[in-house]
Design a protein around this motif. Structure first.
Motif, PDB file in Angstrom:
ATOM      1  N   VAL A   1      10.674  -2.441  -0.398  1.00  0.00           N
ATOM      2  CA  VAL A   1      10.627  -1.661  -1.624  1.00  0.00           C
ATOM      3  C   VAL A   1      10.211  -0.230  -1.314  1.00  0.00           C
ATOM      4  N   ALA A   2      10.909   0.679  -2.007  1.00  0.00           N
ATOM      5  CA  ALA A   2      10.568   2.086  -1.807  1.00  0.00           C
ATOM      6  C   ALA A   2       9.264   2.413  -2.515  1.00  0.00           C
TER       7      ALA A   2
ATOM      8  N   ILE B   1       2.638 -11.009   4.907  1.00  0.00           N
ATOM      9  CA  ILE B   1       1.581 -10.037   4.721  1.00  0.00           C
ATOM     10  C   ILE B   1       1.483  -9.110   5.934  1.00  0.00           C
ATOM     11  N   MET B   2       1.331  -7.827   5.642  1.00  0.00           N
ATOM     12  CA  MET B   2       1.224  -6.746   6.623  1.00  0.00           C
ATOM     13  C   MET B   2       2.563  -6.411   7.269  1.00  0.00           C
ATOM     14  N   ASP B   3       3.680  -7.020   6.784  1.00  0.00           N
ATOM     15  CA  ASP B   3       5.011  -6.581   7.205  1.00  0.00           C
ATOM     16  C   ASP B   3       5.396  -5.368   6.373  1.00  0.00           C
ATOM     17  N   GLN B   4       6.429  -4.666   6.873  1.00  0.00           N
ATOM     18  CA  GLN B   4       6.924  -3.534   6.109  1.00  0.00           C
ATOM     19  C   GLN B   4       7.788  -4.068   4.957  1.00  0.00           C
TER      20      GLN B   4
ATOM     21  N   ASN C   1       0.840  -1.204   0.000  1.00  0.00           N
ATOM     22  CA  ASN C   1       0.000   0.000   0.000  1.00  0.00           C
ATOM     23  C   ASN C   1       0.870   1.247   0.000  1.00  0.00           C
ATOM     24  N   THR C   2       0.306   2.388   0.156  1.00  0.00           N
ATOM     25  CA  THR C   2       1.078   3.637   0.062  1.00  0.00           C
ATOM     26  C   THR C   2       2.073   3.797   1.204  1.00  0.00           C
ATOM     27  N   ARG C   3       1.907   3.023   2.284  1.00  0.00           N
ATOM     28  CA  ARG C   3       2.855   3.099   3.397  1.00  0.00           C
ATOM     29  C   ARG C   3       3.931   2.027   3.291  1.00  0.00           C
ATOM     30  N   GLY C   4       3.893   1.267   2.207  1.00  0.00           N
ATOM     31  CA  GLY C   4       4.915   0.235   1.996  1.00  0.00           C
ATOM     32  C   GLY C   4       4.669  -1.016   2.798  1.00  0.00           C
TER      33      GLY C   4
ATOM     34  N   PRO D   1      -8.034   0.242  -4.866  1.00  0.00           N
ATOM     35  CA  PRO D   1      -7.326   1.091  -3.890  1.00  0.00           C
ATOM     36  C   PRO D   1      -5.943   1.472  -4.386  1.00  0.00           C
ATOM     37  N   GLU D   2      -5.272   2.388  -3.731  1.00  0.00           N
ATOM     38  CA  GLU D   2      -3.953   2.830  -4.136  1.00  0.00           C
ATOM     39  C   GLU D   2      -2.915   1.833  -3.632  1.00  0.00           C
ATOM     40  N   TRP D   3      -2.859   0.763  -4.329  1.00  0.00           N
ATOM     41  CA  TRP D   3      -1.865  -0.283  -4.062  1.00  0.00           C
ATOM     42  C   TRP D   3      -0.867  -0.314  -5.212  1.00  0.00           C
ATOM     43  N   MET D   4       0.322  -0.703  -4.858  1.00  0.00           N
ATOM     44  CA  MET D   4       1.345  -0.820  -5.897  1.00  0.00           C
ATOM     45  C   MET D   4       1.679  -2.296  -6.117  1.00  0.00           C
TER      46      MET D   4
END
Length: 594
Positions: free
Chosen positions: A238-239, A232-235, A217-220, A273-276
């Motif tokens: 990737v930048a 999943i749900m780890d930081q 997601n936008t928070r990486g 959603p704003e996912w990369m």
């Protein structure tokens, strides 16, 4: 013909060390020039094409990789959009009461999962956050969502797709929720997407053995579990760049300090959603086919260069060999020219000396005859004086004849005579010479043997000069047996169609020639015989005659075993050719001894 390992007269073609070095230097220069003129351009062109191909292929591969990432991102977007549309359709076509009826929500749940179990659970929530109906594996009917973030977002936006969160069920999941307004009432239809199925859908992209696909997601934060490392749900590592380009691909070279060392990384931003979407693959695997093609091309390029190098070495060696043979041939011609010049000089000198000696000898002979006539008219009673006088006169006659014979040989050696070219049957000619010499050889215990080619063709040559050559060589062969009780002289002929002439060999079993004399035996006045037994002109005359007849004479000898002279005579010969040759002189009365 004599087949021993013999000393053979050959032109002095041995080269001094500096001359050999010059050929090596020439070989190296030719090879270097060939390499510079052929291999260097080949390598430059090959490497240029290789660089161009690499750039072209890499651009195409990156573009293809980018299209795959974009298509897969759009596919995920389309999936989420379909699920949202289904929820919106259900909310718009059903009232809150309809969905609260027993079995109604179950029917909708089953219809939505008819193809794949995309939906984990389905719930109806009122505007205060209370569950009005729920179908799913969890016990959530008593849960209140009024303070949850997603509840606030959907009440504000009408449609909301959340990030992954733990929620009341305490496990990662995300929801799609739509808001329905019925007059003054509002309610929410919420669906939880099956995380396992969604991950399978996200990873449904061919990325090889080293690739992985995941969402952040936008928070990486990982929205799906990556294939290698992380959960999943780890930081994520990737930048997350600000959303600008929908899709991008970066190729990272090997660098220990880089997180994506040696990898190709594609990114695609989903709009809602704003996912990369992140797709990673090892660079070696992405460009495997390109690298293999480059490797094969480079192998062929270097094999071609190696082939040219080997060909250049062989061609250069062949060319240097030809140059060396031409140089040797030129050296032989120079030696022959020097020999002819020497013979011409000696011939002119000999003619002068012979002329100066002949006159005194003629006077001596005339005076001798006058003395004898006067002596016969004088009464001489002293018998001893008479005998001594007659003996002295005989000796004067003998020595005068010898002087005359020597001067004749000198004149014959130096005189240019016109050759008489005619058809000569060499076998018959050899037989006549053998008959002529047989009596002399028998007295010396030497046999004359012949090995004549029956198919020998007639040649155009000068028979009188040939007779002199044969007589000289046979006489020398007889003399070569001095000190031996017996021996043999073999005369053989052979026709060589390829050479265009006849080879005649005269081989003896005599004492042979000392190797140190081999280079001088054709020099005029050179002889190894005792003083008074030879003039040293016989072989010089033979050499001169054979060269005049456009032939060649060679000799090979082994001390103690014998000597073989080999004469080559061409089949045809014109008088013009003989006139252009050097001095010689046929004379059957000549002294053939060395």
């Amino acid at each position: 013909m004599n087949g021993h390992d013999t000393n053979t007269i050959t032109p002095d073609t041995s080269l001094n060390p500096p001359e050999k070095n010059s050929y090596r230097y020439l070989f190296r220069r030719f090879t270097l020039l060939t390499v510079v003129c052929s291999i260097v351009p080949l390598l430059l062109v090959g490497w240029g094409l290789n660089i161009h191909y690499t750039y072209f292929a890499q651009t195409r591969i990156v573009r293809t990789f980018e299209e795959q990432v974009a298509n897969h991102g759009r596919f995920i977007e389309q999936f989420l959009k379909e699920q949202s549309t289904k929820l919106r359709l259900v909310a718009d076509t059903h009232s809150k009461k309809d969905l609260q009826k027993p079995g109604s929500l179950m029917t909708i749940f089953e219809n939505m999962n008819r193809e794949q179990p995309y939906i984990m659970d389905l719930g109806v929530i009122d505007q205060r956050g209370n569950h009005l109906a729920y179908i799913g594996p969890y016990d959530l009917l008593d849960k209140v969502y009024f303070h949850e973030d997603w509840f606030k977002q959907v009440m504000q936006k009408g449609l909301y797709i959340s990030d992954m969160f733990m929620g009341f069920r305490q496990e990662p999941h995300f929801i799609i929720a739509v808001l329905r307004r019925e007059e003054e009432d509002q309610w929410i239809l919420r669906a939880t997407i099956n995380t396992r199925v969604f991950r399978t859908l996200v990873e449904n992209m061919r990325v090889g053995e080293t690739g992985e696909v995941y969402l952040v997601n936008t928070r990486g934060v990982y929205q799906t579990t990556p294939r290698f490392g992380g959960s999943i749900m780890d930081q994520a590592d990737v930048a997350v760049d600000p959303f600008k380009d929908p899709v991008s691909v970066d190729v990272f070279k090997k660098n220990r300090s880089s997180r994506f060392s040696g990898q190709v990384v594609g990114r695609f931003w989903l709009t809602h959603p704003e996912w990369m979407l992140v797709v990673k693959q090892a660079r070696s695997e992405t460009f495997e086919e390109m690298d293999r093609a480059r490797f094969v091309n480079l192998i062929f390029l270097h094999l071609s260069a190696l082939s040219i190098l080997v060909a250049a070495i062989f061609i250069t060696r062949y060319m240097v060999g030809i140059i060396r043979k031409r140089d040797d041939h030129a050296a032989r011609l120079n030696n022959q020219l020097m020999q002819a010049s020497k013979l011409a000089s000696i011939g002119e000198l000999s003619a002068g000396v012979a002329h100066e000696i002949n006159n005194p000898v003629a006077i001596i002979m005339t005076e001798r005859q006058l003395l004898l006539d006067q002596f016969q008219q004088t009464m001489m009673e002293d018998q001893a004086f008479k005998n001594q006088f007659l003996s002295s006169m005989d000796q004067i006659a003998l020595q005068s004849q010898r002087c005359k014979r020597i001067t004749h040989n000198l004149l014959r050696f130096s005189r240019r005579t016109r050759s008489m070219i005619e058809s000569v049957d060499l076998n018959r000619f050899v037989a006549e010479v053998v008959d002529l010499m047989e009596r002399e050889t028998k007295t010396s215990g030497i046999r004359l043997l012949t090995d004549l080619d029956p198919d020998l063709p007639a040649i155009q040559s000068d028979s009188s000069q040939l007779q002199q050559v044969f007589l000289n060589l046979i006489t020398n062969a007889v003399d070569a047996h001095e000190g031996k009780p017996y021996g043999s002289i073999r005369i053989s002929t052979r026709y060589d169609a390829d050479a265009g002439g006849i080879f005649l060999s005269i081989a003896d079993t005599g004492n042979g020639i000392d190797p140190k004399h081999m280079d001088r035996i054709f020099d005029p006045f050179f002889t190894t015989k005792p003083v008074g037994k030879g003039t040293g002109l016989g072989l010089s005359i033979c050499y001169s005659i054979i060269r005049q007849l456009k032939g060649n004479i060679t000799v090979k000898s082994e001390p103690g075993e014998g000597t073989e002279f080999i004469i080559f005579l061409p089949l045809t010969l014109s008088e013009k050719e003989t006139r252009e040759s050097g001095p010689s002189g046929p004379d059957k009365t000549s002294d053939p001894s060395i």
